[in-house]
Enzyme design. Structure first.
Site, PDB file in Angstrom:
ATOM      1  N   CYS A 332       0.833  -1.207   0.000  1.00 30.56           N
ATOM      2  CA  CYS A 332       0.000   0.000   0.000  1.00 30.56           C
ATOM      3  C   CYS A 332       0.870   1.262   0.000  1.00 30.56           C
ATOM      4  O   CYS A 332       1.525   1.556  -0.991  1.00 30.56           O
ATOM      5  CB  CYS A 332      -0.971  -0.037   1.170  1.00 30.56           C
ATOM      6  SG  CYS A 332      -2.406   1.045   0.940  1.00 30.56           S
ATOM      7  N   HIS A 428      -3.625  -5.757   1.265  1.00 28.07           N
ATOM      8  CA  HIS A 428      -3.325  -6.053   2.665  1.00 28.07           C
ATOM      9  C   HIS A 428      -3.792  -7.468   2.998  1.00 28.07           C
ATOM     10  O   HIS A 428      -4.699  -8.005   2.356  1.00 28.07           O
ATOM     11  CB  HIS A 428      -4.067  -5.084   3.590  1.00 28.07           C
ATOM     12  CG  HIS A 428      -3.583  -3.679   3.525  1.00 28.07           C
ATOM     13  ND1 HIS A 428      -2.431  -3.255   4.134  1.00 28.07           N
ATOM     14  CD2 HIS A 428      -4.116  -2.591   2.927  1.00 28.07           C
ATOM     15  CE1 HIS A 428      -2.270  -1.965   3.933  1.00 28.07           C
ATOM     16  NE2 HIS A 428      -3.275  -1.526   3.192  1.00 28.07           N
TER      17      HIS A 428
END
Length: 485
Positions: A332, A428
């Protein structure tokens, strides 16, 4: 309509874990139970099936309750971006930014939405277990409160106060809470429990009785230290490894602790691997040259955290690691840092700007208003994974042609450097499943134990619930909530 609220004598006394344990204990008794936290402040968030955000603690509690995630479980989520500002998430979606100056006034109108979420959950189950935030003893924050007594009194939910004996001073913490809160708030508290006890229980008998006598509240028991809790994700703090070097026979995975680090539980599955050791690198320490893998984690303020990374000299460590042939994984915000540039033309994270990235991936990122929120499944490095996306920004460039992952919905994710050593992804949670985790460990010269991390967490929740059944008055707590025998 049964409900029970756990509040704490302070932050990090174990409220999130206690609520999870109560949810699992209630579920094991055959009750339909749901978790609820009116207001959470955390950069660790989960994505619900409908594409909203809630705190990861509530995601763990939903797992404990054996219930699907829903935005009503955490209607207000504050995600700190800087020392004095937070992103405001209401019912799973971004609603703006709150500053320290307008925080108190801005939260008052949210109470109605918080209560609406709670009532919807009440209608769907036998029992709602509510987690407070911080402590009701923070009386400077009482005006306009929606997280502790402000909610409890409006919703008419009885409260049990949890104290952490491991940090010391638990008698004063519980009795002192009774002394500082006002009479009406104190009337909502029907008892207390003690968490994280180590040692001989008989040595605390006098202290336990003193709390009952001085506070006027009944005790619901003393929960000993439960080792399996270490396998549950942490919400509020990164647990630092004491040693920065890998032990013999173990490969070192190093992750720098950034000021706005987000979703650091991504690394929890690697912590459980017998062949790997995860070191969270604190400010002031270099990234060890012995690391086999460096992970740049998620961030709630990518540009500011990249500047911090450079100020620590960690950029030099990462680049040297890559020159030596070491692997780098960016997740991310960490993925964005690995590119050539990060642009913030709309001022999402601060004044409009464009900064140079680390240049290990031939990609550029432009931050924008749209927030991608989705649960995902796919394949990467030849292994399957499940996870979730949660990011603001679009990343493009030549290295995305060598995508990190192929998602089942038919699109690619992330990028891979030309030499194959640098990986970037927006996904994630992808390390939880053994196939991908095993493929990544094999790439850096190790092997996986093949255990599904989600199954490990589920087993730990059962162990926690069993300990609570043994040491706490669960029947009394359920009766207080309104659940009859």
């Amino acid at each position: 309509m049964a409900g029970l609220m756990l509040q704490g004598t302070g932050s990090d006394v174990g409220k999130s874990v206690l609520v999870a344990g109560l949810c699992r204990a209630a579920a094991n008794r055959g009750l339909r139970v749901l978790p609820f936290k009116p207001q959470n402040m955390s950069n660790n968030a989960a994505v619900t099936p409908e594409g909203g955000e809630i705190g990861r603690a509530q995601a763990l509690q939903a797992l404990a309750a054996r219930a699907p995630l829903h935005v009503d479980m955490n209607p207000v989520l504050l995600k700190p971006q800087a020392d004095r500002t937070s992103q405001l998430i209401v019912h799973g979606q971004v609603r703006g930014t709150l500053g320290a100056a307008n925080f108190r006034e801005a939260r008052r109108p949210l109470l109605g939405e918080v209560l609406a979420s709670y009532r919807r959950l009440e209608a769907r189950c036998d029992l709602v277990i509510v987690e407070g935030a911080g402590s009701p003893a923070e009386i400077n924050l009482r005006a306009g409160d929606i997280a502790n007594m402000g909610f409890a009194r409006e919703a008419h939910v009885p409260v049990v106060l949890a104290g952490d004996i491991d940090r010391g001073g638990v008698i004063a913490a519980v009795v002192g809470t009774r002394a500082v809160i006002d009479r009406e708030d104190a009337a909502m508290i029907k008892g207390f429990l003690i968490n994280k006890f180590r040692g001989e229980p008989a040595l605390f008998t006098d202290g336990y009785e003193a709390i009952e006598r001085l506070s006027g509240w009944r005790g619901f028991g003393v929960l000993p230290w439960v080792p399996e809790v270490a396998q549950l994700p942490s919400e509020d703090a990164v647990v630092l490894e004491r040693g920065l070097g890998a032990r013999p026979g173990k490969l070192l995975v190093a992750c720098p602790i950034l000021p706005r680090i987000a979703n650091f539980d991504d690394l929890d599955p690697l912590r459980q691997e017998p062949g790997a050791e995860v070191a969270m690198i604190p400010p002031g320490s270099p990234i060890p040259s012995s690391a086999a893998l460096i992970v740049l984690p998620g961030s709630k303020a990518t540009i500011a955290d990249l500047a911090f990374l450079r100020a620590q000299g960690w950029d030099i460590d990462v680049l040297a690691h890559h020159r030596r042939g070491g692997a780098v994984l960016g997740i991310c915000g960490g993925y964005q840092m690995l590119g050539r540039t990060i642009a913030d033309p709309l001022g999402i994270e601060g004044p409009p700007s464009e900064v140079a990235g680390l240049g290990l991936l031939d990609v550029t990122t432009v931050l924008g208003n749209r927030k991608a929120l989705a649960q995902v499944e796919g394949s990467a490095l030849g292994g399957r994974f499940t996870g979730y996306e949660m990011h603001m920004g679009v990343t493009q460039g030549p290295d995305t042609a060598r995508a990190f992952a192929r998602l089942d919905i038919g699109r690619d994710d992330g990028a891979t450097s030309r030499d194959g050593l640098v990986l970037g992804t927006y996904c994630h949670g992808l390390l939880a499943k053994p196939p991908f985790r095993g493929a990544l460990l094999e790439r850096i010269g190790s092997a996986s134990d093949g255990v599904d991390h989600d199954a490990r967490v589920d087993t730990a929740l059962d162990a926690l619930a069993a300990a609570m059944e043994e040491h706490l008055d669960i029947d009394g707590l359920l009766a207080l909530a309104g659940i009859g025998a």
